[in-house]
Scaffold this motif. Structure first.
Motif, mmCIF file in Angstrom:
data_model
loop_
_atom_site.group_PDB
_atom_site.id
_atom_site.type_symbol
_atom_site.label_atom_id
_atom_site.label_comp_id
_atom_site.label_asym_id
_atom_site.label_seq_id
_atom_site.Cartn_x
_atom_site.Cartn_y
_atom_site.Cartn_z
ATOM 1 N N GLY A 187 4.882 -3.105 -11.942
ATOM 2 C CA GLY A 187 3.881 -2.863 -10.911
ATOM 3 C C GLY A 187 3.665 -4.050 -9.990
ATOM 4 O O GLY A 187 2.659 -4.118 -9.283
ATOM 5 N N PHE A 206 -1.341 -0.014 -11.026
ATOM 6 C CA PHE A 206 -2.656 0.466 -10.610
ATOM 7 C C PHE A 206 -2.458 1.478 -9.489
ATOM 8 O O PHE A 206 -1.647 1.266 -8.583
ATOM 9 N N ALA A 207 -3.200 2.578 -9.562
ATOM 10 C CA ALA A 207 -3.184 3.522 -8.430
ATOM 11 C C ALA A 207 -4.495 4.297 -8.402
ATOM 12 O O ALA A 207 -5.101 4.566 -9.438
ATOM 13 N N LYS A 243 2.624 4.764 -1.318
ATOM 14 C CA LYS A 243 1.919 5.954 -1.805
ATOM 15 C C LYS A 243 2.874 7.094 -2.129
ATOM 16 O O LYS A 243 3.962 7.187 -1.552
ATOM 17 N N TYR A 250 0.837 -1.206 0.000
ATOM 18 C CA TYR A 250 0.000 0.000 0.000
ATOM 19 C C TYR A 250 0.872 1.256 0.000
ATOM 20 O O TYR A 250 0.645 2.198 0.768
ATOM 21 N N ARG A 303 -6.015 -0.045 -2.184
ATOM 22 C CA ARG A 303 -5.917 -1.389 -2.746
ATOM 23 C C ARG A 303 -4.615 -1.524 -3.514
ATOM 24 O O ARG A 303 -4.008 -0.535 -3.914
ATOM 25 N N GLU A 304 -4.216 -2.762 -3.694
ATOM 26 C CA GLU A 304 -2.968 -3.033 -4.397
ATOM 27 C C GLU A 304 -3.172 -4.251 -5.289
ATOM 28 O O GLU A 304 -3.767 -5.244 -4.856
ATOM 29 N N SER A 340 0.534 2.462 -5.081
ATOM 30 C CA SER A 340 -0.845 2.108 -5.431
ATOM 31 C C SER A 340 -1.798 3.217 -5.020
ATOM 32 O O SER A 340 -3.013 3.054 -5.125
ATOM 33 N N ASN A 376 5.771 -0.641 -5.180
ATOM 34 C CA ASN A 376 5.105 0.152 -6.227
ATOM 35 C C ASN A 376 3.993 0.995 -5.612
ATOM 36 O O ASN A 376 3.226 0.509 -4.767
ATOM 37 N N MET A 395 4.601 3.723 -10.020
ATOM 38 C CA MET A 395 3.534 2.764 -10.315
ATOM 39 C C MET A 395 4.004 1.622 -11.202
ATOM 40 O O MET A 395 3.610 0.465 -11.014
#
Length: 477
Positions: free
Chosen positions: A288, A400-401, A261, A259, A394-395, A295, A293, A283
């Motif tokens: 990923g 994905f972010a 950021k 998670y 979420r991861e 997310s 990474n 990301m």
């Protein structure tokens, strides 16, 4: 077809029970792995003390020298894959085999090779960071005088069991220094990535380390649990569901979702365009697939514009052939996994948690799952949502972010537990709140990618403190 043996304290063993893993593109059988059952593992682990005694006899200085040689062997040399058949593995074989079972592009595998090489070749600096500069020769006798003060350390166990993942070879850098710390290793490889731990063991042995310091058990979940139960110290990698049973066990270090950021502070909020590259890199690096990474992108202004611009930037990341040097995305070895992840995202977009917007759909089209180059890919996805939405934290195993806009006063408390936070701000007071936060494991100040890791820093725990404890000691002068 290739065969990978069990290593019973360094001795190769071919089991009757074997599991075949296919090449993910052709579905042709590629490698058969001998499987260790619980009884075999339990019996072998009665000999942990012997393995540790062997390593204890080797001075730390010699183990450091071996680590340097092992780094070069791992990166450059042909190494045994299956001693019984005489099968060797060249560095290029390794790259292609990891790619064949995980889907990772060759370029990503090579970058991860360099991570492992870097940790082994610079193990002195790595351990200096983890021990705050301790002279590790104190481990040779178990006690010594450092800076005029008597110190003594004792091992918390006779071996470390590690249940490994399949997502990325780079994670093996975390346990790589354990041999220098005189700790035997009991490894359960990931089912799709058995190659890296076996190659690291072969590199250590070629460098002069005793083969009996390493056990390697391809096995099922029951076997993995037995390894963690039967060793004094452990490490487990996996998602929340697979690791939760070990959360309360202080012997086991849990490496789960990150998670991670990127946060843009209010003082630089209007310069957000300057930071798109570092966010995109956070990301998409390593496809990923890593817990480091990013997310989540948490901002105080311009959330919609940032989400749209980031989606546009990431639309350049497209499926490429495995041997394309520009390849970033990794296809999923099991196409159903990609479809399942995409369906989960779509369900959460309009679920009870409120509506979110897939900003990437406007530039890539509605289809997130695509087939190309014989594989199934998930295209990069940027979601715009609020802080309470299920997708805000979420991861997934692809770029994905979520982009979340919150009041500056809510940061960093609103982030929740985060493995890495890149805090982009020049405001000392804003930075100080992140320093004080108990939920931030690794903290970057400034526009550093969340994937830029200094291995001399703790990562979800400190390896030295996990393996050793300090005891009080005194003596008559």
């Amino acid at each position: 077809m290739l065969h990978l043996p069990i290593l019973r304290w360094g001795t190769p063993y071919r089991s009757v029970n074997q599991v075949v893993t296919p090449h993910f593109r052709t579905r042709e059988p590629l490698v058969s792995m001998s499987q260790a059952n619980v009884g075999l593992i339990r019996r072998d682990l009665l000999r942990q003390g012997e393995a540790r005694a062997t390593l204890q006899q080797i001075p730390v200085a010699d183990l450091v020298a071996m680590a340097g040689r092992a780094a070069d062997h791992f990166l450059n040399d042909p190494l045994p894959l299956d001693p019984e058949s005489g099968t060797m593995q060249s560095p290029q074989d390794y790259v292609e085999q990891v790619s064949a079972t995980t889907g990772m592009p060759f370029s990503n595998v090579r970058r991860n090779m360099l991570k492992v090489h870097g940790v082994l070749s610079k193990v002195t600096e790595v351990l200096a960071g983890l021990t705050r500069g301790l002279d590790l020769s104190v481990l040779d006798q178990g006690y010594g005088v450092v800076n005029g003060q008597m110190l003594s350390f004792f091992a918390r166990g006779e071996a470390m069991g590690v249940v490994l993942p399949s997502n990325s070879p780079g994670v093996h850098s975390l346990w790589a220094p354990a041999t220098v710390l005189k700790m035997p290793l009991v490894l359960k490889p990931g089912s799709a990535e058995p190659w890296t731990p076996l190659r690291m063991i072969a590199a250590w042995v070629k460098a002069g380390a005793p083969a009996g310091a390493f056990a390697y058990y391809p096995t099922d979940h029951a076997g993995g649990n037995e390894i963690l139960r039967s060793t004094g110290r452990g490490m487990v990698f996996g998602d929340v569901a697979s690791t939760k049973r070990w959360k309360a066990d202080g012997r086991v270090e849990v490496h789960g979702p990150g998670y991670s950021k990127v946060v843009i502070g209010p003082d630089v909020a209007d310069q957000w365009e300057q930071y798109l590259d570092v966010i995109a890199e956070s990301m998409s690096n390593n496809g990923g697939r890593s817990c480091v990474n990013a997310s989540g992108v948490w901002v105080t202004k311009h959330g919609d514009r940032i989400a749209d611009a980031l989606a546009q930037r990431l639309s350049r990341v497209i499926p490429r052939a495995a041997d394309d040097p520009e390849a970033v995305l990794a296809p999923f070895a099991d196409p159903d996994t990609a479809r399942r992840i995409s369906s989960m995202i779509d369900a959460d977009m309009t679920g009870e948690g409120g509506t979110a917007r897939d900003a990437s759909a406007a530039v890539r089209g509605a289809e997130r799952v695509v087939s190309a180059h014989g594989g199934t890919y998930l295209l990069p996805t940027v979601v715009r949502c609020n802080a309470g939405h299920p997708l805000a934290n979420r991861e997934f195993l692809f770029p994905f972010a979520s982009v979340v806009e919150v009041p500056a006063a809510d940061l960093p408390e609103c982030l929740g537990p985060s493995l890495v936070v890149t805090c982009i701000s020049n405001d000392p007071a804003f930075r100080a709140r992140f320093v004080a936060s108990p939920h931030v494991d690794r903290l970057n100040f400034g526009p550093l990618s969340t994937t830029q890791i200094g291995w001399d820093q703790p990562h979800e725990g400190n390896l030295f403190e996990h393996l050793y404890a300090r005891r009080a000691i005194q003596r008559l002068a």
